[in-house]
Enzyme design. Structure first.
Site, PDB file in Angstrom:
ATOM      1  N   SER A 139      -2.530  -0.987   9.469  1.00 41.34           N
ATOM      2  CA  SER A 139      -3.742  -1.102  10.520  1.00 41.34           C
ATOM      3  C   SER A 139      -4.928  -1.805   9.939  1.00 41.34           C
ATOM      4  O   SER A 139      -5.763  -1.912  10.528  1.00 41.34           O
ATOM      5  CB  SER A 139      -3.652   0.551  10.776  1.00 41.34           C
ATOM      6  N   VAL A 191       3.486   4.110  -1.002  1.00 43.04           N
ATOM      7  CA  VAL A 191       3.643   4.852  -2.027  1.00 43.04           C
ATOM      8  C   VAL A 191       5.192   5.221  -2.060  1.00 43.04           C
ATOM      9  O   VAL A 191       5.672   5.980  -2.950  1.00 43.04           O
ATOM     10  CB  VAL A 191       2.875   5.979  -2.477  1.00 43.04           C
ATOM     11  N   ASP A 192       5.942   5.097  -1.053  1.00 44.55           N
ATOM     12  CA  ASP A 192       7.122   5.655  -0.864  1.00 44.55           C
ATOM     13  C   ASP A 192       8.242   5.057  -1.782  1.00 44.55           C
ATOM     14  O   ASP A 192       9.475   5.531  -1.727  1.00 44.55           O
ATOM     15  CB  ASP A 192       7.701   5.272   0.952  1.00 44.55           C
ATOM     16  N   GLN A 244       0.983  -1.028  -0.030  1.00 42.40           N
ATOM     17  CA  GLN A 244      -0.076  -0.021   0.050  1.00 42.40           C
ATOM     18  C   GLN A 244       0.831   1.198   0.040  1.00 42.40           C
ATOM     19  O   GLN A 244       0.540   2.425  -0.113  1.00 42.40           O
ATOM     20  CB  GLN A 244      -0.982  -0.027   1.147  1.00 42.40           C
ATOM     21  N   ASN A 261       3.162  -6.814  13.468  1.00 47.99           N
ATOM     22  CA  ASN A 261       2.748  -5.482  13.663  1.00 47.99           C
ATOM     23  C   ASN A 261       3.203  -5.005  15.083  1.00 47.99           C
ATOM     24  O   ASN A 261       3.184  -5.810  15.963  1.00 47.99           O
ATOM     25  CB  ASN A 261       1.099  -5.222  13.611  1.00 47.99           C
ATOM     26  N   HIS A 296      -1.101   1.399  -4.431  1.00 49.86           N
ATOM     27  CA  HIS A 296      -1.713   2.914  -4.213  1.00 49.86           C
ATOM     28  C   HIS A 296      -0.969   3.515  -5.243  1.00 49.86           C
ATOM     29  O   HIS A 296      -0.880   4.813  -4.984  1.00 49.86           O
ATOM     30  CB  HIS A 296      -1.738   3.089  -2.919  1.00 49.86           C
TER      31      HIS A 296
HETATM   32  C1  BV8 Z   1     -12.012   2.643  -3.760  1.00 52.95           C
HETATM   33  C2  BV8 Z   1      -2.215   6.775  -1.293  1.00 52.95           C
HETATM   34  C3  BV8 Z   1     -13.785   2.537  -4.987  1.00 52.95           C
HETATM   35  C4  BV8 Z   1      -2.299   8.034  -1.102  1.00 52.95           C
HETATM   36  C5  BV8 Z   1      -3.917   5.503  -0.044  1.00 52.95           C
HETATM   37  C6  BV8 Z   1     -15.499  -0.152   2.482  1.00 52.95           C
HETATM   38  C7  BV8 Z   1     -15.773   0.268   3.601  1.00 52.95           C
HETATM   39  C8  BV8 Z   1     -15.237   1.353   4.122  1.00 52.95           C
HETATM   40  C9  BV8 Z   1     -14.740   2.509   3.233  1.00 52.95           C
HETATM   41  C10 BV8 Z   1     -14.516   2.048   2.032  1.00 52.95           C
HETATM   42  C11 BV8 Z   1     -14.923   0.638   1.613  1.00 52.95           C
HETATM   43  N1  BV8 Z   1     -14.682   0.822   0.367  1.00 52.95           N
HETATM   44  C12 BV8 Z   1     -14.010   1.742  -0.094  1.00 52.95           C
HETATM   45  C13 BV8 Z   1     -13.859   2.776   0.953  1.00 52.95           C
HETATM   46  C14 BV8 Z   1     -13.295   4.005   0.866  1.00 52.95           C
HETATM   47  C15 BV8 Z   1     -11.938   4.025   1.060  1.00 52.95           C
HETATM   48  C16 BV8 Z   1     -11.413   3.476   2.492  1.00 52.95           C
HETATM   49  O1  BV8 Z   1     -11.232   2.545   2.564  1.00 52.95           O
HETATM   50  N2  BV8 Z   1     -11.648   4.462   3.439  1.00 52.95           N
HETATM   51  C17 BV8 Z   1     -11.313   4.234   4.724  1.00 52.95           C
HETATM   52  C18 BV8 Z   1     -10.459   5.408   5.465  1.00 52.95           C
HETATM   53  C19 BV8 Z   1     -12.473   3.680   5.561  1.00 52.95           C
HETATM   54  N3  BV8 Z   1     -11.270   3.347   0.072  1.00 52.95           N
HETATM   55  C20 BV8 Z   1     -11.046   4.046  -1.373  1.00 52.95           C
HETATM   56  O2  BV8 Z   1     -11.380   5.138  -1.277  1.00 52.95           O
HETATM   57  C21 BV8 Z   1     -10.325   3.103  -1.851  1.00 52.95           C
HETATM   58  N4  BV8 Z   1     -10.981   3.183  -3.273  1.00 52.95           N
HETATM   59  O3  BV8 Z   1     -12.515   1.621  -2.849  1.00 52.95           O
HETATM   60  O4  BV8 Z   1     -12.524   2.913  -4.761  1.00 52.95           O
HETATM   61  C22 BV8 Z   1     -14.740   2.950  -4.093  1.00 52.95           C
HETATM   62  C23 BV8 Z   1     -14.680   4.132  -3.941  1.00 52.95           C
HETATM   63  C24 BV8 Z   1     -15.535   5.014  -3.042  1.00 52.95           C
HETATM   64  C25 BV8 Z   1     -16.631   3.985  -2.427  1.00 52.95           C
HETATM   65  C26 BV8 Z   1     -16.601   2.535  -2.874  1.00 52.95           C
HETATM   66  C27 BV8 Z   1     -15.775   2.022  -3.642  1.00 52.95           C
HETATM   67  C28 BV8 Z   1      -8.969   3.721  -2.284  1.00 52.95           C
HETATM   68  C29 BV8 Z   1      -7.918   3.769  -1.275  1.00 52.95           C
HETATM   69  C30 BV8 Z   1      -6.582   4.105  -1.216  1.00 52.95           C
HETATM   70  C31 BV8 Z   1      -6.308   5.593  -0.996  1.00 52.95           C
HETATM   71  N5  BV8 Z   1      -5.280   5.744  -1.030  1.00 52.95           N
HETATM   72  N6  BV8 Z   1      -2.596   5.869  -0.272  1.00 52.95           N
HETATM   73  C32 BV8 Z   1      -1.150   8.694  -0.466  1.00 52.95           C
HETATM   74  O5  BV8 Z   1      -0.261   7.663   0.037  1.00 52.95           O
HETATM   75  O6  BV8 Z   1      -1.049   9.701  -0.640  1.00 52.95           O
HETATM   76  S1  BV8 Z   1      -4.639   4.702   1.275  1.00 52.95           S
HETATM   77  C33 BV8 Z   1      -3.206   5.041   2.368  1.00 52.95           C
HETATM   78  O7  BV8 Z   1      -3.661   4.830   3.768  1.00 52.95           O
HETATM   79  C34 BV8 Z   1      -1.976   4.030   2.391  1.00 52.95           C
HETATM   80  O8  BV8 Z   1      -1.636   3.747   1.054  1.00 52.95           O
HETATM   81  C35 BV8 Z   1      -2.500   3.029   3.179  1.00 52.95           C
HETATM   82  O9  BV8 Z   1      -3.357   2.250   2.452  1.00 52.95           O
HETATM   83  C36 BV8 Z   1      -3.425   3.560   4.243  1.00 52.95           C
HETATM   84  C37 BV8 Z   1      -2.775   3.630   5.607  1.00 52.95           C
HETATM   85  O10 BV8 Z   1      -2.750   2.500   6.050  1.00 52.95           O
HETATM   86  P1  BV8 Z   1      -1.467   1.946   6.520  1.00 52.95           P
HETATM   87  O11 BV8 Z   1      -0.426   1.864   5.551  1.00 52.95           O
HETATM   88  O12 BV8 Z   1      -1.693   0.435   7.497  1.00 52.95           O
HETATM   89  O13 BV8 Z   1      -0.842   2.763   7.744  1.00 52.95           O
HETATM   90  P2  BV8 Z   1      -1.362   3.274   9.364  1.00 52.95           P
HETATM   91  O14 BV8 Z   1      -0.705   4.519   9.510  1.00 52.95           O
HETATM   92  O15 BV8 Z   1      -2.951   3.421   9.274  1.00 52.95           O
HETATM   93  O16 BV8 Z   1      -0.856   1.965  10.216  1.00 52.95           O
HETATM   94  C38 BV8 Z   1       0.184   1.944  10.369  1.00 52.95           C
HETATM   95  C39 BV8 Z   1       0.521   0.393  11.024  1.00 52.95           C
HETATM   96  O17 BV8 Z   1       1.822   0.290  11.262  1.00 52.95           O
HETATM   97  C40 BV8 Z   1      -0.225   0.424  12.440  1.00 52.95           C
HETATM   98  O18 BV8 Z   1      -1.174  -0.648  12.659  1.00 52.95           O
HETATM   99  C41 BV8 Z   1       1.022   0.531  13.356  1.00 52.95           C
HETATM  100  O19 BV8 Z   1       0.835  -0.192  14.538  1.00 52.95           O
HETATM  101  C42 BV8 Z   1       1.903  -0.542  12.513  1.00 52.95           C
HETATM  102  N7  BV8 Z   1       3.585   0.041  12.824  1.00 52.95           N
HETATM  103  C43 BV8 Z   1       3.759   1.338  12.983  1.00 52.95           C
HETATM  104  N8  BV8 Z   1       5.440   1.341  13.310  1.00 52.95           N
HETATM  105  C44 BV8 Z   1       5.583  -0.188  12.999  1.00 52.95           C
HETATM  106  C45 BV8 Z   1       4.462  -0.710  12.741  1.00 52.95           C
HETATM  107  N9  BV8 Z   1       4.558  -2.068  12.474  1.00 52.95           N
HETATM  108  C46 BV8 Z   1       5.519  -2.512  12.539  1.00 52.95           C
HETATM  109  N10 BV8 Z   1       6.871  -1.893  12.989  1.00 52.95           N
HETATM  110  C47 BV8 Z   1       6.954  -0.762  12.919  1.00 52.95           C
HETATM  111  N11 BV8 Z   1       7.875  -0.096  13.270  1.00 52.95           N
END
Ligand code: BV8
Ligand code: ZN
Length: 256
Positions: free
Chosen positions: A206, A120-121, A118, A230, A136
């Site tokens: 997450s 983009v880095d 996921q 994680n 992504h």
């Molecule tokens: C889509 C690019 C058709 C941008 C990104 C179903 C239900 C609810 C909502 C939806 C659904 N279907 C669609 C949606 C809408 C939406 C969505 O999911 N919204 C969420 C917020 C609820 N999805 C979309 O819009 C997707 N498109 O579905 O199109 C559609 C459209 C509309 C409606 C229906 C269908 C597109 C999603 C992609 C968006 N683009 N990135 C950019 O980067 O600039 S998403 C972006 O956020 C990332 O790419 C990644 O995917 C996400 C972040 O999540 P993580 O990478 O997990 O990062 P996070 O910080 O959250 O967590 C880090 C984890 O690491 C934690 O658990 C932490 O504990 C752990 N951690 C931290 N440090 C460490 C570690 N683990 C190990 N070692 C460490 N040191």
């Protein structure tokens, strides 16, 4: 202070669990025929890349969901470009860590291997990963808002506002924003990989953004063993066959 029997047992169980779970996962890896890996921002956190939902995830108090949308770009392309430029400047000075390198080694060992990220880095590519889908997008690629030309662009800082050298129109980051669908080719590839792998590693995500958040369930329903690595527990931990807690840079190399 004497610990009650169940405190001792659950601490022991907890300790045993982590140790035994690591052994179990190592055994699963050595027995696996095809391996898939799904990564999120957590695998790059140890390299210094801000995560999305971590305390370090905010930029000028904007949530990613506010800036990473076509609406935000329509409204204020300069603001959105400033955000991506800031992230490019941060990432430009960063190198992959031991977890990225371990994923490259797993790719080398498994003929049947695919990485779904996921992130983009671009750090998986920089580490040497080749069999991967950046579902992504990639922060080092730009796309023309008119002629759709896609190009690699490593200019840091990027000139505000960057224009297409083919047709002169505004460029945008070649990234999948919220509300935008993933590339059909990536979705097809992910579906094939998740339904054919017999082991899926879910590292540093997450599990809240769809469709990626649904991938572990697809693999599990198809009979794969699904293991989470994680730093913290996630909404998906309970549904995993195994959940190892720790930093990706420390835990993933232990799987080799
Ligand atoms: C889509 C690019 C058709 C941008 C990104 C179903 C239900 C609810 C909502 C939806 C659904 N279907 C669609 C949606 C809408 C939406 C969505 O999911 N919204 C969420 C917020 C609820 N999805 C979309 O819009 C997707 N498109 O579905 O199109 C559609 C459209 C509309 C409606 C229906 C269908 C597109 C999603 C992609 C968006 N683009 N990135 C950019 O980067 O600039 S998403 C972006 O956020 C990332 O790419 C990644 O995917 C996400 C972040 O999540 P993580 O990478 O997990 O990062 P996070 O910080 O959250 O967590 C880090 C984890 O690491 C934690 O658990 C932490 O504990 C752990 N951690 C931290 N440090 C460490 C570690 N683990 C190990 N070692 C460490 N040191
Ligand atoms: Zn153009």
């Amino acid at each position: 202070m004497r610990h009650s029997p169940d405190t001792v047992s659950c601490v022991a169980a907890e300790y045993m669990t982590q140790e035994t779970e690591l052994r179990l996962l190592q055994a699963k890896i050595s027995a696996a025929r095809s391996l898939a890996v799904l990564t999120g921002a957590g695998i790059s956190a140890d390299s210094g890349v801000p995560t999305f939902r971590g305390t370090d995830g905010l930029w000028r108090n904007f949530r990613a969901e506010d800036l990473a949308t076509p609406e935000a770009f329509e409204r204020d392309p300069r603001l959105v470009w400033e955000w991506y430029d800031w992230r490019r400047q941060v990432i430009a000075g960063i190198t992959p860590n031991a977890a990225h390198a371990a994923v490259v080694e797993l790719e080398r060992r498994f003929p049947e291997f695919w990485l779904i990220t996921q992130n983009v880095d671009g750090l998986h590519r920089a580490a040497g990963s080749q069999k991967l889908s950046e579902i992504h997008g990639n922060i080092w690629k730009v796309r023309c808002t008119s002629c759709e030309a896609v190009e690699e662009n490593y200019t840091v800082p990027i000139p505000m506002l960057p224009m297409c050298r083919h047709c002169g129109a505004l460029l945008r980051p070649h990234i999948v924003w919220f509300g935008e669908s993933l590339l059909p080719s990536d979705l097809t590839r992910c579906g094939e990989v998740l339904r054919s792998c017999d082991l899926l590693l879910v590292i540093g995500t997450s599990g809240v953004v769809y469709p990626a958040a649904g991938f572990a369930a697809i693999a599990k329903d198809a009979g794969a063993f699904v293991a989470e690595i994680n730093f913290d527990s996630t909404p998906q931990s309970a549904a995993m066959d195994l959940s190892l807690k720790g930093r990706a840079k420390d835990v993933v190399p232990l799987l080799l």
